[in-house]
Design an enzyme around this catalytic site. Structure first.
Site, PDB file in Angstrom:
ATOM      1  N   CYS A  43      -6.572 -16.404  -9.052  1.00 26.92           N
ATOM      2  CA  CYS A  43      -6.415 -15.002  -8.662  1.00 26.92           C
ATOM      3  C   CYS A  43      -6.764 -14.811  -7.189  1.00 26.92           C
ATOM      4  O   CYS A  43      -6.669 -13.710  -6.665  1.00 26.92           O
ATOM      5  CB  CYS A  43      -7.298 -14.109  -9.532  1.00 26.92           C
ATOM      6  SG  CYS A  43      -9.070 -14.442  -9.371  1.00 26.92           S
ATOM      7  N   ARG A  72     -11.542   0.155  -1.505  1.00 26.26           N
ATOM      8  CA  ARG A  72     -11.068   0.254  -2.881  1.00 26.26           C
ATOM      9  C   ARG A  72     -11.058   1.707  -3.307  1.00 26.26           C
ATOM     10  O   ARG A  72     -11.526   2.582  -2.613  1.00 26.26           O
ATOM     11  CB  ARG A  72     -11.975  -0.561  -3.812  1.00 26.26           C
ATOM     12  CG  ARG A  72     -11.887  -2.060  -3.567  1.00 26.26           C
ATOM     13  CD  ARG A  72     -11.662  -2.890  -4.813  1.00 26.26           C
ATOM     14  NE  ARG A  72     -10.898  -2.229  -5.834  1.00 26.26           N
ATOM     15  CZ  ARG A  72     -11.411  -1.795  -6.990  1.00 26.26           C
ATOM     16  NH1 ARG A  72     -12.688  -1.926  -7.251  1.00 26.26           N
ATOM     17  NH2 ARG A  72     -10.635  -1.204  -7.870  1.00 26.26           N
ATOM     18  N   LYS A  84       2.234  -3.951 -11.641  1.00 22.19           N
ATOM     19  CA  LYS A  84       1.499  -4.960 -10.869  1.00 22.19           C
ATOM     20  C   LYS A  84       0.052  -5.120 -11.347  1.00 22.19           C
ATOM     21  O   LYS A  84      -0.611  -6.078 -10.952  1.00 22.19           O
ATOM     22  CB  LYS A  84       1.544  -4.633  -9.375  1.00 22.19           C
ATOM     23  CG  LYS A  84       0.828  -3.375  -8.947  1.00 22.19           C
ATOM     24  CD  LYS A  84       0.963  -3.204  -7.436  1.00 22.19           C
ATOM     25  CE  LYS A  84       0.218  -1.964  -6.951  1.00 22.19           C
ATOM     26  NZ  LYS A  84       0.319  -1.827  -5.477  1.00 22.19           N
ATOM     27  N   ASP A  85      -0.430  -4.209 -12.211  1.00 18.62           N
ATOM     28  CA  ASP A  85      -1.785  -4.319 -12.748  1.00 18.62           C
ATOM     29  C   ASP A  85      -1.839  -5.105 -14.049  1.00 18.62           C
ATOM     30  O   ASP A  85      -2.933  -5.404 -14.541  1.00 18.62           O
ATOM     31  CB  ASP A  85      -2.376  -2.924 -13.001  1.00 18.62           C
ATOM     32  CG  ASP A  85      -2.656  -2.159 -11.722  1.00 18.62           C
ATOM     33  OD1 ASP A  85      -2.797  -2.810 -10.667  1.00 18.62           O
ATOM     34  OD2 ASP A  85      -2.729  -0.917 -11.778  1.00 18.62           O
ATOM     35  N   ARG A 127      -8.885   6.357  -1.027  1.00 17.88           N
ATOM     36  CA  ARG A 127      -8.609   5.509   0.139  1.00 17.88           C
ATOM     37  C   ARG A 127      -8.234   6.352   1.358  1.00 17.88           C
ATOM     38  O   ARG A 127      -8.624   6.033   2.481  1.00 17.88           O
ATOM     39  CB  ARG A 127      -7.505   4.515  -0.195  1.00 17.88           C
ATOM     40  CG  ARG A 127      -7.904   3.520  -1.275  1.00 17.88           C
ATOM     41  CD  ARG A 127      -6.886   2.433  -1.436  1.00 17.88           C
ATOM     42  NE  ARG A 127      -6.947   1.839  -2.772  1.00 17.88           N
ATOM     43  CZ  ARG A 127      -6.374   0.712  -3.111  1.00 17.88           C
ATOM     44  NH1 ARG A 127      -5.674   0.032  -2.216  1.00 17.88           N
ATOM     45  NH2 ARG A 127      -6.466   0.242  -4.339  1.00 17.88           N
ATOM     46  N   ARG A 160      -2.784 -10.078  -1.051  1.00 21.13           N
ATOM     47  CA  ARG A 160      -1.411 -10.185  -0.547  1.00 21.13           C
ATOM     48  C   ARG A 160      -1.258  -9.405   0.753  1.00 21.13           C
ATOM     49  O   ARG A 160      -0.748  -9.929   1.755  1.00 21.13           O
ATOM     50  CB  ARG A 160      -0.425  -9.651  -1.592  1.00 21.13           C
ATOM     51  CG  ARG A 160       1.037  -9.586  -1.103  1.00 21.13           C
ATOM     52  CD  ARG A 160       1.903  -8.803  -2.078  1.00 21.13           C
ATOM     53  NE  ARG A 160       1.460  -7.424  -2.203  1.00 21.13           N
ATOM     54  CZ  ARG A 160       1.897  -6.411  -1.459  1.00 21.13           C
ATOM     55  NH1 ARG A 160       2.798  -6.627  -0.506  1.00 21.13           N
ATOM     56  NH2 ARG A 160       1.459  -5.178  -1.651  1.00 21.13           N
ATOM     57  N   ARG A 161      -1.716  -8.158   0.756  1.00 22.00           N
ATOM     58  CA  ARG A 161      -1.599  -7.348   1.972  1.00 22.00           C
ATOM     59  C   ARG A 161      -2.418  -7.954   3.107  1.00 22.00           C
ATOM     60  O   ARG A 161      -1.967  -7.997   4.248  1.00 22.00           O
ATOM     61  CB  ARG A 161      -2.039  -5.906   1.684  1.00 22.00           C
ATOM     62  CG  ARG A 161      -1.031  -5.138   0.835  1.00 22.00           C
ATOM     63  CD  ARG A 161      -1.501  -3.731   0.530  1.00 22.00           C
ATOM     64  NE  ARG A 161      -0.489  -3.002  -0.232  1.00 22.00           N
ATOM     65  CZ  ARG A 161      -0.750  -2.201  -1.245  1.00 22.00           C
ATOM     66  NH1 ARG A 161      -2.008  -1.990  -1.623  1.00 22.00           N
ATOM     67  NH2 ARG A 161       0.230  -1.578  -1.891  1.00 22.00           N
TER      68      ARG A 161
END
Length: 311
Positions: A248, A155, A89-90, A161, A137-138
């Protein structure tokens, strides 16, 4: 520059976070086992990326997708490393010329995990609670389910986190279950959100391996450890993303399952505040994976209002 593989040592580029190093070690172990190589034959090379250096704002504000891969990809192009290990996903939607996505390991659980010291699930969070995430998205999916929840930016790597959550910077957060599983931290999850309810990011749970397009030796080595169904699903998801990646700042979710010759895909685009969402599904043969994903992306582009990708 001469490839280090020519000297007999395969150099694996990776980010330096505990999760990234764990994922690179999984690739290293798979290669060692598949080819009977000595442990000294594969070396991990940690590389700090632009994404690692930006801790004060969402990545979407700093250039978005690819910030966790840029420096690693440059090292690969320069011949300083022979392959690169990424969280899929990165990866940027379009790879730099000269690089290919050569293999992917068997996908881990793609779902998101809910973590909180104050509630057992997203639904049980008190009204007005703060949920920490840097993912658009989250954020959008949370606001769609719980418009009253406040989003705050958190972040850092997984451990950072979790420390920020313990320090009271947020009342809850969401993390990829795949990363928690790989780090042996799945016990911190209070609930796991189903794919139907909370559609994952494109590539979530997939360890992707990048190589130089002209490096046949490395690609042959990787062919022995790649998981075909995962690569097929990832191809559909990335084709979907490529059709939509005009901004983005647009929350995009997509997930494909490939099994038994059939591919099933579901994709979604959302407003950042969760107020509007469009989704679609596709099913077809695994040989149509990229075409199915791309067609789904084109459909959502047609259905979305003109300002959807610019606002």
């Amino acid at each position: 520059m001469q490839s280090s593989a020519a000297s007999g040592v395969l150099r694996v580029g990776t980010r330096g976070s505990p999760l990234a190093l764990k994922q690179a070690e999984l690739v290293r172990a798979a290669l060692l086992a598949a080819h009977g190589l000595p442990g000294s034959g594969i070396e991990l090379v940690p590389i700090r990326t632009s994404g690692d250096n930006i801790q004060d704002r969402p990545l979407a504000e700093a250039g978005g997708k690819g910030l966790f891969a840029k420096e690693i990809e440059q090292a690969l192009l320069d011949g300083a490393i022979d392959l690169a290990v990424h969280s899929a996903k990165d990866l940027p939607t379009i790879l730099p010329p000269g690089l290919v996505l050569a293999a992917a390991l068997l996908r881990e659980d793609p779902r998101d995990a809910f973590i909180s010291r104050k509630a057992k699930s997203l639904r049980e969070l008190a009204a007005g609670s703060r949920l920490g995430t840097a993912s658009l998205r989250r954020q959008a999916l949370v606001k769609r389910l719980r418009p009253d929840v406040r989003i705050v930016t958190i972040r850092g790597n997984v451990e950072t986190r979790l420390k920020k959550l313990d320090a009271g910077e947020a009342d809850a957060t969401l993390l990829a279950l795949a990363g928690l599983n790989r780090l042996g931290l799945s016990s911190v999850a209070r609930a796991v959100l189903s794919v139907e309810e909370f559609l994952p990011a494109v590539g979530q749970g997939v360890i992707a391996i990048e190589a130089r397009a002209a490096d046949a030796r490395v690609q042959d080595l990787l062919a022995a450890i790649g998981h075909a169904d995962t690569m097929t699903a990832l191809a559909a998801e990335r084709a979907f993303l490529a059709e939509l990646d005009g901004s983005c700042r647009t929350p995009i979710a997509g997930h494909a399952r490939a099994a038994g010759g059939t591919l099933r895909f579901r994709g979604m685009i959302l407003r950042p505040d969760g107020s509007e969402a469009h989704e679609t599904r596709r099913e077809g043969s695994m040989g149509e994976a990229e075409a199915l994903g791309a067609d789904a992306g084109r459909e959502l582009k047609r259905r979305a209002p003109p300002d959807f990708f610019t606002r």
